[in-house]
Enzyme design. Structure first.
Site, short mmCIF file in Angstrom:
data_model
loop_
_atom_site.label_atom_id
_atom_site.label_comp_id
_atom_site.label_asym_id
_atom_site.label_seq_id
_atom_site.Cartn_x
_atom_site.Cartn_y
_atom_site.Cartn_z
N CYS A 35 -35.68 19.47 42.85
CA CYS A 35 -36.49 19.69 44.05
C CYS A 35 -35.63 19.72 45.31
O CYS A 35 -36.09 20.12 46.37
CB CYS A 35 -37.59 18.65 44.19
SG CYS A 35 -36.95 16.98 44.40
N CYS A 104 -40.17 11.12 42.07
CA CYS A 104 -39.92 10.76 43.47
C CYS A 104 -39.64 9.25 43.57
O CYS A 104 -38.79 8.83 44.35
CB CYS A 104 -41.10 11.14 44.34
SG CYS A 104 -41.77 12.78 43.99
FE1 FES Z 1 -38.66 15.71 44.59
FE2 FES Z 1 -40.64 14.31 45.49
S1 FES Z 1 -40.71 16.37 44.90
S2 FES Z 1 -38.59 13.71 45.30
#
Ligand code: FES
Length: 130
Positions: A35, A104
């Site tokens: 991400c 996360c």
């Molecule tokens: Fe990657 Fe939350 S989407 S840390």
């Protein structure tokens, strides 16, 4: 049911312990390659206690809420306890995260471990014997 708990929303909107500790004793930085989110933790250590902790998170709302909650859970605690904080405990303290957002909270656990590692690299004599 709402996707995010009230606690997640609260810590996302009003994150605790945001910022930088200029004269930090240890700094941990981790990122998630998928991400692209990045989390940085600053530790001020007195004796064997985490006297102060601050964070900067360039990432999603769950990562911000996770780092905020994680800092609240470890601030003022002995390093032996800080080392044991898991991402599960962070997610539970937030009253849960959606499954696909669990990574996360992993970032928060990893940032803490990275800061501890930094500290023990600088002060190998403090490292607990296994
Ligand atoms: Fe990657 Fe939350 S989407 S840390």
């Amino acid at each position: 049911m709402a996707l995010y708990s009230e606690k997640v929303m609260d810590h996302f909107r009003n994150p605790r312990n945001v910022g930088v500790i200029e004269d930090a004793d240890a700094v941990g930085e981790v990122g998630n390659a998928k991400c692209g989110d990045i989390m940085k933790m600053y530790f001020k250590i007195e004796g064997d206690t985490l006297a102060d902790v601050k964070f900067e998170t360039f990432g999603c709302g769950s990562a911000i809420a996770s780092s905020s909650m994680a800092t609240e859970l470890i601030k003022g605690k002995p390093l032996s306890e800080v080392a044991q904080l898991t991402n599960k405990a962070v997610a539970e303290a937030l009253d849960g995260l959606p499954d696909y957002k669990m990574h996360c909270s992993v970032l928060a656990e990893e940032a803490i471990q990275s800061a501890l590692e930094d500290y023990y690299t600088k002060h190998p004599e403090k490292k607990p014997q296994e």
